[in-house]
Enzyme design. Sequence first.
Site, PDB file in Angstrom:
ATOM      1  N   SER A  39     -12.977  54.592  73.155  1.00 52.97           N
ATOM      2  CA  SER A  39     -12.881  54.245  74.574  1.00 52.97           C
ATOM      3  C   SER A  39     -13.843  53.152  75.017  1.00 52.97           C
ATOM      4  O   SER A  39     -13.638  52.540  76.057  1.00 52.97           O
ATOM      5  CB  SER A  39     -13.091  55.485  75.448  1.00 52.97           C
ATOM      6  OG  SER A  39     -14.445  55.883  75.441  1.00 52.97           O
ATOM      7  N   LYS A  82     -19.648  55.917  79.105  1.00 46.12           N
ATOM      8  CA  LYS A  82     -18.794  54.991  79.855  1.00 46.12           C
ATOM      9  C   LYS A  82     -19.668  53.973  80.583  1.00 46.12           C
ATOM     10  O   LYS A  82     -20.879  54.121  80.686  1.00 46.12           O
ATOM     11  CB  LYS A  82     -17.946  55.746  80.900  1.00 46.12           C
ATOM     12  CG  LYS A  82     -17.116  56.882  80.357  1.00 46.12           C
ATOM     13  CD  LYS A  82     -15.993  56.433  79.466  1.00 46.12           C
ATOM     14  CE  LYS A  82     -15.225  57.643  78.941  1.00 46.12           C
ATOM     15  NZ  LYS A  82     -14.371  57.325  77.842  1.00 46.12           N
TER      16      LYS A  82
END
Length: 181
Positions: A39, A82
Amino acid sequence: MNKVMKEIISTLVYVLGVLAVTWLVITFVGQRTEVDGESMEPMLSNGDNLIVDKISYRFRDPQRYDIIVFPFKYKENTYYIKRIIGLPGETVQIDQLGNIYINGEILPENYGREIIRPDHIGLAAEPVTLGEDEYFVMGDNRNNSTDSRAEAVGNISREDIVGRAWVRIWPLADFGILKHQ
């Protein structure tokens, strides 16, 4: 006390001291974490080992584009990594062309791996207004990331941020301080 007993006690005190210092560093300063998944590609890859700086945010607030680590609320001992896109009090929205807007202005950034496909806009299809202590986060691999666009993650509370990804320590070929902005 005999000499052997003094040596045993001395060794135990030394080992306990080392363990105490290690615990303090891991709890309050930094810890190792491993990237699991794609990701955050191309910035971080599956299997990368990082040192997470847990002390910086005690002295300053997280900034836009910082790469942070936080717990996944539905699975114990699972942490996500993230990039911060939206800051407290801002409104985030993504249009059908994949443009990210902060308070109605297009976000100037080049970290996204690709244009966000319409089926990956998620909650940000409608304006998402962040609370006083909330952050909107996204993976750099925009079409292969479970992040604030998904209900399972949502907005990240300031108190849930473990720390800021600081140094990649493995693989050795990629060793170095991570670029956030």
